[in-house]
Motif scaffolding. Structure first.
Motif, PDB file in Angstrom:
ATOM      1  N   LEU A  73       0.811  -1.220   0.000  1.00 24.17           N
ATOM      2  CA  LEU A  73       0.000   0.000   0.000  1.00 24.17           C
ATOM      3  C   LEU A  73       0.845   1.271   0.000  1.00 24.17           C
ATOM      4  CD1 LEU A  73      -2.681  -1.052   2.650  1.00 24.17           C
ATOM      5  CD2 LEU A  73      -2.982  -0.959   0.171  1.00 24.17           C
ATOM      6  N   LYS A  74       2.178   1.088   0.180  1.00 22.08           N
ATOM      7  CA  LYS A  74       3.098   2.227   0.277  1.00 22.08           C
ATOM      8  C   LYS A  74       2.709   3.153   1.434  1.00 22.08           C
ATOM      9  CE  LYS A  74       4.468   2.174  -4.586  1.00 22.08           C
ATOM     10  NZ  LYS A  74       3.847   0.855  -4.856  1.00 22.08           N
ATOM     11  N   VAL A  75       2.476   2.531   2.579  1.00 27.48           N
ATOM     12  CA  VAL A  75       2.087   3.248   3.799  1.00 27.48           C
ATOM     13  C   VAL A  75       3.265   3.250   4.766  1.00 27.48           C
ATOM     14  CG1 VAL A  75       0.655   3.095   5.876  1.00 27.48           C
ATOM     15  CG2 VAL A  75      -0.375   2.793   3.622  1.00 27.48           C
ATOM     16  N   ASP A  76       3.576   4.419   5.327  1.00 29.25           N
ATOM     17  CA  ASP A  76       4.629   4.525   6.330  1.00 29.25           C
ATOM     18  C   ASP A  76       3.982   4.483   7.719  1.00 29.25           C
ATOM     19  OD1 ASP A  76       6.740   5.053   7.978  1.00 29.25           O
ATOM     20  OD2 ASP A  76       7.409   6.861   6.925  1.00 29.25           O
ATOM     21  N   PRO A  77       4.235   3.441   8.515  1.00 32.25           N
ATOM     22  CA  PRO A  77       3.590   3.321   9.829  1.00 32.25           C
ATOM     23  C   PRO A  77       3.910   4.462  10.782  1.00 32.25           C
ATOM     24  CG  PRO A  77       4.594   1.241   9.170  1.00 32.25           C
ATOM     25  CD  PRO A  77       5.075   2.279   8.203  1.00 32.25           C
ATOM     26  N   ILE A  78       4.989   5.194  10.528  1.00 29.10           N
ATOM     27  CA  ILE A  78       5.357   6.278  11.435  1.00 29.10           C
ATOM     28  C   ILE A  78       4.279   7.353  11.470  1.00 29.10           C
ATOM     29  CG2 ILE A  78       6.548   7.760   9.786  1.00 29.10           C
ATOM     30  CD1 ILE A  78       7.710   6.914  13.366  1.00 29.10           C
ATOM     31  N   ASP A  79       3.450   7.402  10.440  1.00 31.83           N
ATOM     32  CA  ASP A  79       2.363   8.385  10.398  1.00 31.83           C
ATOM     33  C   ASP A  79       1.230   8.031  11.358  1.00 31.83           C
ATOM     34  OD1 ASP A  79       3.695   9.800   8.430  1.00 31.83           O
ATOM     35  OD2 ASP A  79       2.747   8.689   6.796  1.00 31.83           O
ATOM     36  N   GLY A  80       1.303   6.848  11.949  1.00 32.35           N
ATOM     37  CA  GLY A  80       0.259   6.406  12.870  1.00 32.35           C
ATOM     38  C   GLY A  80      -0.489   5.229  12.293  1.00 32.35           C
ATOM     39  N   LEU A  81      -0.291   4.061  12.879  1.00 29.72           N
ATOM     40  CA  LEU A  81      -0.893   2.836  12.350  1.00 29.72           C
ATOM     41  C   LEU A  81      -1.656   2.122  13.457  1.00 29.72           C
ATOM     42  CD1 LEU A  81      -1.168   0.745  10.037  1.00 29.72           C
ATOM     43  CD2 LEU A  81       0.930  -0.320  10.905  1.00 29.72           C
ATOM     44  N   CYS A  82      -2.890   1.766  13.166  1.00 28.00           N
ATOM     45  CA  CYS A  82      -3.731   1.039  14.117  1.00 28.00           C
ATOM     46  C   CYS A  82      -4.087  -0.311  13.510  1.00 28.00           C
ATOM     47  CB  CYS A  82      -4.996   1.847  14.418  1.00 28.00           C
ATOM     48  SG  CYS A  82      -6.072   1.105  15.659  1.00 28.00           S
ATOM     49  N   ILE A  83      -3.792  -1.395  14.240  1.00 27.69           N
ATOM     50  CA  ILE A  83      -4.084  -2.749  13.765  1.00 27.69           C
ATOM     51  C   ILE A  83      -5.186  -3.329  14.639  1.00 27.69           C
ATOM     52  CG2 ILE A  83      -3.139  -5.037  13.302  1.00 27.69           C
ATOM     53  CD1 ILE A  83      -0.370  -3.722  13.184  1.00 27.69           C
ATOM     54  N   LEU A  84      -6.288  -3.729  14.024  1.00 26.12           N
ATOM     55  CA  LEU A  84      -7.456  -4.187  14.770  1.00 26.12           C
ATOM     56  C   LEU A  84      -7.910  -5.557  14.284  1.00 26.12           C
ATOM     57  CD1 LEU A  84      -9.450  -0.818  14.762  1.00 26.12           C
ATOM     58  CD2 LEU A  84      -8.062  -1.756  16.623  1.00 26.12           C
ATOM     59  N   ASP A  85      -8.536  -6.284  15.187  1.00 24.56           N
ATOM     60  CA  ASP A  85      -9.029  -7.629  14.909  1.00 24.56           C
ATOM     61  C   ASP A  85     -10.442  -7.546  14.334  1.00 24.56           C
ATOM     62  OD1 ASP A  85      -9.938 -10.232  14.918  1.00 24.56           O
ATOM     63  OD2 ASP A  85      -9.290 -10.677  16.966  1.00 24.56           O
ATOM     64  N   GLY A  86     -10.601  -8.019  13.106  1.00 25.34           N
ATOM     65  CA  GLY A  86     -11.902  -7.946  12.457  1.00 25.34           C
ATOM     66  C   GLY A  86     -12.968  -8.784  13.125  1.00 25.34           C
ATOM     67  N   THR A  87     -12.571  -9.818  13.863  1.00 23.88           N
ATOM     68  CA  THR A  87     -13.562 -10.684  14.507  1.00 23.88           C
ATOM     69  C   THR A  87     -14.099 -10.081  15.797  1.00 23.88           C
ATOM     70  OG1 THR A  87     -11.899 -11.914  15.778  1.00 23.88           O
ATOM     71  CG2 THR A  87     -12.429 -12.715  13.564  1.00 23.88           C
ATOM     72  N   ALA A  88     -13.462  -9.017  16.282  1.00 27.93           N
ATOM     73  CA  ALA A  88     -13.910  -8.386  17.531  1.00 27.93           C
ATOM     74  C   ALA A  88     -13.831  -6.869  17.413  1.00 27.93           C
ATOM     75  CB  ALA A  88     -13.055  -8.874  18.696  1.00 27.93           C
TER      76      ALA A  88
END
Length: 506
Positions: A130-145
Motif C-alpha cells: 500500500l506504500k504506507v509509512d507506519p510512522i504516520d500512525g498505524l492502528c491494527i485491529l481484529d476484524g472478529t472483535a
C-alpha cells in the motif's frame, strides 16, 4: 526445562523466511503448524516435511478461545514429552496471533519455556504493497472483535482476521459507524506472496461483496482529514476546545475561568432538561453537546493550570462508576433497582467518610450536624428547601401555616422599607429579597407544593399571556413600543380574561 520454539512463517513467501526459522523447521524436532492453510506450509509439505496441524480443532465449532486453549494444552504436553518442539504460525508470532499469547501467558505455570523467533509479519507486506509509512500512525485491529470505539479516523487502520464475507460484513457495519458509506477502503489478499497478491479499492458499503475474501485478507481504511468525519471523533472535539484556548484562538474562550463559566454549566444543564421535557431528541443531542463543551472547557483550563485534564475527568468518573456498582463490577448481586440504589448510597456514604479529612476549615461549621448533607451546589431554591426540611426535622419550624404566611408578609414589608429611602441600597434590597424568596419556599413546603414546578407554571403562564397580548397588538397593526403602560395593562387583563374561557395548555 521443556522448550517450545515458536517461529513465524511470514506472509506467505518461503523465500522471505529467515535462516533461523528455516533451521528450526528442518531441525527434525517435532513440528506443529497452527494450520496447514498457508502458502509456505503447502510448499514445505510438498518437499516432504513431516508435521502436525491443529486444523481439526477449527472443525469442532468451538469458540476461538476454547480452540486456542486446547492448542496450548496439546503443545505443552508435546514439549513435556519430547523436551523441545517447534510451533509454526502464519505471519509473525507476536502479530495478531492469539495462540502464541496463550502459550506465553501459561508457560510459567506449566514450567515450559517459550522462545520466539522473529520474522516478517503481514504488516510489513501490507504496508509495502500500500506504500504506507507506519510512522504516520498505524492502528491494527481484529476484524472478529471490531468495535467502532477502537477506530481512530486520523490513523492508518489495518483490520486483520477478515476470514470470510461474514466477518467482512461485520467489519463494514462497524466502520460505517465512523466513516460514510461511500468511504474508499482497500482490501488486500495474500500480501507478500509472489504471484498471489491481490488488492481492490472500493466504497465501504461494497466491502462484503467481494467473493475472494479469505484467511489471507486484510482491510485497509486510510486516514481522513474530512471535517465531517473528524468532528464525530471525541478526541478531535477535545483538540478543538484546546485550540480555542491557545494563542490565536477565540478571545472569549481564552478569557474564561472556572468561575466565569459557572453560570453556563447551570444554563446548559437546564437546556438539556428542557429538551427532555419537550421529548425532542434532536434538540437533546445538541444540548448534550453544549453541556459537554462546558466539561471540556473546564478540563482544558485545569490542564493549563496543571491541576487536572480531561483524562482525569474520565478516570474519576470511571472510578466512581465502578465503586458505586459493586453488583456489576464486584461480587455483590442486585436483584432489583431498589437494591442497586442501596449499593449506590452505601458507596456514597463510604466516600463521604473518606473525604472528611479533606474538608476545609470553612466548611466544618456544618460538619456532624443535620445540615451536613445539604448540597450547596444545588439550585438556590432547592438548597433553601433542603435547609428548611433539615431544620424542621429537629423541631425548628413554625407551629402552623399562619406563622409562615405572616413571615412572608413581614419580609415583603421589609423590602418596601428599603424602597422608601431616598437612595436605594441595592445590597440591602438584595438581602431582603432573598428573605422573601426563602419565606416563599417555606410556604410552598408547608403547602406541599413543588416550588420549581410552581415557578415553572408561573413562567409559562406569563409567557402565554404576553404572547396573547402580542397577538392582539399585531392584529391591530401595533407593537409594544407604541403602547402606554395603561394600554398594556388593559390588554394584559384582556388576555387573562380570555384564559378563563379557553382551555389552558402548558
Amino acid at each position: 526445562m521443556s522448550v517450545i520454539q515458536v517461529v513465524g512463517l511470514g506472509p506467505g513467501d518461503m523465500s522471505a523466511l529467515p535462516l533461523g526459522t528455516m533451521q528450526q523447521l528442518q531441525s527434525g524436532k517435532p513440528l506443529f503448524f497452527r494450520t496447514y492453510v498457508h502458502p509456505v506450509v503447502e510448499q514445505l509439505l510438498a518437499e516432504g516435511l513431516q508435521a502436525q496441524s491443529f486444523d481439526h480443532l477449527y472443525e469442532t465449532g468451538e469458540s476461538f478461545e476454547k480452540i486456542y486453549d486446547q492448542m496450548a494444552e496439546n503443545l505443552f504436553k508435546a514439549a513435556k514429552d519430547h523436551g523441545e518442539i517447534v510451533y509454526a504460525v502464519p505471519g509473525h508470532p507476536l502479530m495478531a496471533e492469539q495462540s502464541v499469547q496463550n502459550l506465553l501467558n501459561k508457560s510459567a505455570d506449566r514450567g515450559v519455556e517459550v522462545v520466539i523467533l522473529s520474522g516478517q509479519s503481514f504488516v510489513d507486506a501490507v504496508c509495502t504493497l500500500l506504500k504506507v509509512d507506519p510512522i504516520d500512525g498505524l492502528c491494527i485491529l481484529d476484524g472478529t472483535a471490531l468495535d467502532s470505539k477502537q477506530v481512530r479516523p486520523t490513523l492508518h487502520t489495518l483490520i486483520v482476521q477478515v476470514f470470510d464475507r461474514r466477518v467482512a460484513s461485520e467489519v463494514k457495519l462497524t466502520l460505517m459507524e465512523v466513516f460514510p458509506d461511500d468511504y474508499l477502503v482497500t482490501v488486500v489478499r495474500a500480501a507478500g506472496v509472489s504471484g498471489e497478491e491481490r488488492r481492490e479499492t472500493l466504497p465501504l458499503h461494497e466491502l462484503d461483496r467481494l467473493e475472494w475474501i479469505d484467511h489471507l485478507t486484510t482491510v485497509y481504511a486510510p486516514p481522513s482529514s474530512e471535517p465531517e468525519i473528524l468532528k464525530r471523533d471525541p478526541w478531535q472535539v477535545v483538540n478543538l476546545v484546546r485550540r480555542l484556548r491557545e494563542p490565536g484562538g477565540c478571545p472569549w474562550d481564552r478569557k474564561q475561568t472556572h468561575q466565569s463559566l459557572r453560570p453556563y454549566v447551570i444554563e446548559e444543564a437546564y437546556e438539556v432538561a428542557e429538551a427532555i421535557d419537550n421529548e425532542d431528541d434532536f434538540a437533546l443531542a445538541e444540548e448534550l453537546g453544549d453541556l459537554f463543551l462546558q466539561v471540556l472547557l473546564h478540563a482544558q483550563i485545569g490542564a493549563e493550570e496543571g491541576t487536572f485534564d480531561v483524562r482525569d475527568v474520565f478516570g474519576a468518573l470511571a472510578d466512581k462508576l465502578i465503586r458505586r456498582h459493586p453488583h456489576v463490577f464486584g461480587e455483590q448481586a442486585a436483584r432489583s433497582p431498589e437494591e442497586a440504589e442501596r449499593f449506590w448510597e452505601a458507596a456514597k456514604a463510604t466516600e463521604q467518610v473518606k473525604s472528611e479529612a479533606n474538608v476545609s476549615h470553612s466548611d466544618r461549621q456544618t460538619e456532624s450536624t443535620i445540615f451536613a448533607k445539604v448540597k450547596w451546589s444545588q439550585p438556590p431554591l432547592t438548597t433553601s428547601l433542603a435547609l428548611q426540611r433539615a431544620a424542621s426535622s429537629v423541631g425548628f419550624d413554625w407551629q402552623d401555616i399562619d406563622g409562615v404566611v405572616a413571615k412572608l408578609r413581614e419580609e415583603i414589608d421589609e423590602v418596601n422599607e428599603c424602597l422608601q429611602v431616598g437612595t436605594v441600597d441595592h445590597e440591602a434590597v438584595k438581602d431582603e429579597l432573598g428573605d422573601v424568596l426563602f419565606s416563599a419556599v417555606n410556604l410552598a413546603r408547608w403547602l406541599q407544593v413543588d416550588v420549581d414546578a410552581a415557578l415553572n407554571l408561573a413562567n409559562r403562564k406569563f409567557l402565554r399571556r404576553i404572547l396573547a397580548v402580542e397577538k392582539i397588538l399585531r392584529k391591530s397593526g401595533q407593537d409594544f413600543g407604541m403602547m402606554t403602560p395603561q394600554q398594556l395593562d388593559f390588554y394584559w387583563n384582556q388576555s387573562k380574561a380570555q384564559e378563563k374561557t379557553l382551555p389552558i395548555e402548558d
